[in-house]
Design an enzyme around this catalytic site. Sequence first.
Site, mmCIF file in Angstrom:
data_model
loop_
_atom_site.group_PDB
_atom_site.id
_atom_site.type_symbol
_atom_site.label_atom_id
_atom_site.label_comp_id
_atom_site.label_asym_id
_atom_site.label_seq_id
_atom_site.Cartn_x
_atom_site.Cartn_y
_atom_site.Cartn_z
ATOM 1 N N ARG A 78 7.279 -71.693 87.159
ATOM 2 C CA ARG A 78 6.629 -72.110 85.924
ATOM 3 C C ARG A 78 5.257 -72.745 86.107
ATOM 4 N NH1 ARG A 78 11.471 -73.917 82.001
ATOM 5 N NH2 ARG A 78 9.879 -75.307 81.226
ATOM 6 N N ASP A 79 4.723 -72.794 87.322
ATOM 7 C CA ASP A 79 3.369 -73.322 87.500
ATOM 8 C C ASP A 79 2.748 -72.811 88.796
ATOM 9 O OD1 ASP A 79 1.118 -74.716 86.674
ATOM 10 O OD2 ASP A 79 1.770 -76.628 87.508
ATOM 11 N N ILE A 80 2.825 -71.505 89.018
ATOM 12 C CA ILE A 80 2.235 -70.917 90.219
ATOM 13 C C ILE A 80 0.726 -70.841 90.018
ATOM 14 C CG2 ILE A 80 2.091 -68.866 91.682
ATOM 15 C CD1 ILE A 80 5.032 -68.303 90.780
#
Length: 190
Positions: free
Chosen positions: A91-93
Site C-alpha cells: 500500500r505504499d511502494i
Amino acid sequence: MSDQLTIEKEYQKFHEEVDLLKTLKHVSIVTYLGTCLEDNTLSIFMEFVPGGSISTIINCFGPLPEIVLCKYTKQILQGVAYLHDNCVVHRDIKGNNVMLMPNGIVKLTDFGCAGRLAWVSLRGTQSEMLNSVHATPYWMAPEVINESGYGRKSDTWSVDCTLFEMATGKLLLASMDRIAAMYYNGAHGG
C-alpha cells in the site's frame, strides 16, 4: 488514565501489525523483530539496511543504469509477489520505501500502510479490495484515489511508478504538485 488506555490500545494495534510482519520471510522484505512501549514511546525493531533508499541513490547519482534497473526491478517484483502470495498488500511502494543492502539486495520496507487482503467466504470468492485511501499521491493508483478499493493491482501500479522513477530519475507527473497529480490520476485513470 484514559490517555494511557488509548496509548496501550494503539500500541496493541502496532504490535499486532509487527507480529504479522514478523511472519514474512523473504530476501527482498525487511525483517521485523518486534516492538517495545516504554514511557509512552513506541519502538519498532527491524533489520538494519545501511545502503539508503532507491530515491536517495537517484537523487545523488541520477537515473539507474539499465542493468541495475533490471536487477532492482526483479527483486522488487519478487518481494511484491511474495507479499501478495501471503495475502498482504504493501500500500505504499515507492523509491523511499525500497532500501538497499551493500551487496545490491533490495528490501521493501515501511509497512505502515500494509494490510491483509479482505477474504470473503460467500460462494468461495475473495475480495482483494481494501477500501481506504493510503499511499503517497505520486504513486497512488487511480482506484485508490477514487476510493474504489485497493489490492494487488494497486501495488503493481506503485511498482510501475517506482520503475519510472528509477529509469528517469523523476517522479511520474512531477511537473504537478502532489494534490494536482492525485486528481489527474483519479480523473484520467492514470
